[in-house]
Design an enzyme around this catalytic site. Structure first.
Site, PDB file in Angstrom:
ATOM      1  CD  GLN A   1      94.554  70.760  61.914  1.00 16.49           C
ATOM      2  OE1 GLN A   1      95.016  70.899  63.052  1.00 16.49           O
ATOM      3  NE2 GLN A   1      94.490  69.581  61.341  1.00 16.49           N
TER       4      GLN A   1
ATOM      5  CG  ASP B   1      88.173  72.580  57.524  1.00 12.68           C
ATOM      6  OD1 ASP B   1      88.190  72.268  58.727  1.00 12.68           O
ATOM      7  OD2 ASP B   1      88.819  71.983  56.649  1.00 12.68           O
TER       8      ASP B   1
ATOM      9  CB  CYS C   1      94.058  65.504  53.133  1.00 11.23           C
ATOM     10  SG  CYS C   1      94.092  63.811  53.652  1.00 11.23           S
TER      11      CYS C   1
ATOM     12  CG  HIS D   1      91.765  68.520  54.863  1.00 14.71           C
ATOM     13  ND1 HIS D   1      90.846  67.565  54.494  1.00 14.71           N
ATOM     14  CD2 HIS D   1      92.676  67.875  55.614  1.00 14.71           C
ATOM     15  CE1 HIS D   1      91.193  66.398  55.018  1.00 14.71           C
ATOM     16  NE2 HIS D   1      92.306  66.551  55.692  1.00 14.71           N
TER      17      HIS D   1
ATOM     18  CE  LYS E   1      91.571  66.889  62.089  1.00 16.46           C
ATOM     19  NZ  LYS E   1      92.674  66.075  61.614  1.00 16.46           N
TER      20      LYS E   1
HETATM   21  N1  PMP Z   1      89.988  69.899  57.548  1.00 19.41           N
HETATM   22  C1  PMP Z   1      91.214  70.078  58.045  1.00 19.41           C
HETATM   23  C2  PMP Z   1      91.845  71.442  57.965  1.00 19.41           C
HETATM   24  C3  PMP Z   1      91.881  69.004  58.636  1.00 19.41           C
HETATM   25  O1  PMP Z   1      93.113  69.178  59.124  1.00 19.41           O
HETATM   26  C4  PMP Z   1      91.247  67.737  58.697  1.00 19.41           C
HETATM   27  C5  PMP Z   1      91.949  66.550  59.310  1.00 19.41           C
HETATM   28  N2  PMP Z   1      93.233  66.326  58.846  1.00 19.41           N
HETATM   29  C6  PMP Z   1      89.970  67.621  58.178  1.00 19.41           C
HETATM   30  C7  PMP Z   1      89.365  68.721  57.617  1.00 19.41           C
HETATM   31  C8  PMP Z   1      89.219  66.325  58.209  1.00 19.41           C
HETATM   32  O2  PMP Z   1      88.935  65.983  59.519  1.00 19.41           O
HETATM   33  P1  PMP Z   1      88.308  64.548  59.849  1.00 19.41           P
HETATM   34  O3  PMP Z   1      89.185  63.541  59.180  1.00 19.41           O
HETATM   35  O4  PMP Z   1      88.351  64.478  61.341  1.00 19.41           O
HETATM   36  O5  PMP Z   1      86.916  64.546  59.319  1.00 19.41           O
END
Ligand code: PMP
Length: 405
Positions: A200, A197, A363, A120, A223
């Site tokens: 997910q 990270d 993203c 991401h 999430k």
């Molecule tokens: N890493 C991953 C794998 C994600 O799916 C996301 C959210 N789409 C993020 C980071 C960023 O999370 P947040 O917007 O809650 O900071």
């Protein structure tokens, strides 16, 4: 509807509020808030509001105690009994930026950061910025045509110059589970630290963060069925003691003077300023609620639903699935394209069937580049989803691809 799913849906206020048809399949972007988390947030803001860590009257004491109980609950969810390893953040993005800052003293010319192609943007950009700031090199481990990390290739990129490896536990595009323990062992062998990270992975059940062999693990509350605005980063105790702070300000200090400031011990060193108290309490409540679920059953149901979704998509002629066709080492996240239609149009048309999905690059533009596309539709599952949700998506897609292509 399956009786377990009916029971689960009772724990989520949204299902009583939004009239059918309502098929929420955008859980990887944000999952719905569970009742106990919403109640914790509401109770704090309406009946228990006071700042934490500083008051000496009973209301403030109670808020501080609840805040620290949330820390204990989140630690328990990650399989640790040391709450001081949990620092609250605003979410994964802030957690990964925190990691990139506090690890910067280990970077510099001649040092390297290793990320992967499936990340991401929030696990790419902070490291690019750190590389620019420090003069470190950024290396990228590739994925195969299904989006699976090529761990052998990652290992080949590891040498003693690599100071940090930053990797996702689960891809937000393909749902693929990365073998973090293997990456951790390889990183340790060259003296590199491993940042994960976990955005997910965390919503899909408790696990033992220490057993992963990583050093820092970031995730978001929204999430995992809590509120927006709060998340956390787990930092291995021994490492946390050695790390500098991220943001400077109130609550992160031991003593401030113009001659020099000393810092509080972890986790407070990483928590400058007033935190998002209500959302943190919600995160604690969500962690407690998640710990009450039977994860064997929930996982089995998620796997069956993922298989149903993949089989249904594969049977539709206009669909191209991005990522693996099987459920091996993956969670319930599936991205796909509809030939001849832009992902945003597909999502908008699906909304007409009461189906909520995500369209775009998710993203993860480098991964989209690897798949040779700019945008896709993504359906992502949570424990409250059932066959009717998946079937509504498949029916919608069938109609859309017949009518609009
Ligand atoms: N890493 C991953 C794998 C994600 O799916 C996301 C959210 N789409 C993020 C980071 C960023 O999370 P947040 O917007 O809650 O900071």
């Amino acid at each position: 509807m399956n009786s377990e799913v009916t029971e689960l849906r009772r724990a989520f206020p949204i299902f009583a509020a939004v009239p059918p048809p309502f098929h929420y399949l955008d859980n990887a972007a944000t999952a719905q808030i569970c009742h106990s988390a919403a109640e914790a947030l509401h109770a704090f803001e309406t009946r228990g509001r006071a700042n934490v860590k500083r008051g000496v009257y009973r209301l403030a004491d109670a808020a501080t105690a609840a805040f620290e109980e949330a820390r204990t609950a989140v630690a328990a969810y990650l399989g640790t009994d040391d709450p001081s390893e949990i620092a609250f953040t605003s979410g994964t993005t802030m957690g990964l930026n925190l990691a990139a800052h506090v690890l910067s003293p280990r970077l510099g010319p001649g040092r390297a950061i290793l990320v992967s192609e499936l990340e991401h943007h929030s696990n790419i950009v902070p490291w690019q910025m750190a590389a620019e700031r420090t003069g470190a090199e950024l290396r990228v481990a590739p994925v195969d045509e299904e989006g699976r990390l090529l761990v052998d290739r990652l290992e080949a990129l590891l040498d003693e110059r690599v100071a940090v490896v930053a990797i996702a536990h689960v891809s937000n595009v393909t749902g693929i589970l990365v073998d973090v323990a293997r990456v951790g062992a390889a990183a340790r062998a060259v003296g590199a630290l491993l940042v994960v990270d976990g955005a997910q992975r965390v919503p899909h059940g408790p696990f033992d963060v220490r057993a992963l062999g990583c050093d820092l693990y970031a995730f978001s509350g929204h999430k995992m069925f809590a509120a927006t605005g709060a998340g956390a980063i787990w930092i291995r105790r021994e490492l946390a003691e050695e790390l500098p702070p991220f943001l400077g300000g109130g609550e992160m200090i031991a003593r401030v003077s113009f001659a020099g400031t000393t810092y509080a011990r972890p986790p407070h060193r990483f928590e400058a300023g007033t935190p998002a108290i209500g959302p943190v309490l919600a995160l604690g409540a969500a962690a407690r609620w998640l710990l009450t679920l039977n994860w064997q059953t929930v996982r089995r149901r998620e796997e069956a639903l993922t298989a149903r979704l993949l089989d249904g998509l594969a049977a539709l002629p206009a669909i191209r699935i991005l990522g693996p066709r099987d459920i091996r080492d993956r969670f319930g996240i599936v991205a796909f394209e509809v030939a001849g239609l832009h992902a945003h149009d597909v999502c908008q048309l699906l909304d007409g069937f009461g189906v909520c999905t995500r369209g775009g690059h998710h993203c993860a533009q480098p991964l989209m580049d690897r798949f040779g596309t700019v945008a896709s539709v993504r359906a992502s599952l949570a424990p409250y989803n059932d066959e009717a949700d998946v079937d509504a998506l498949l029916t919608g897609l069938e109609v859309i691809s017949r009518k609009f292509r």
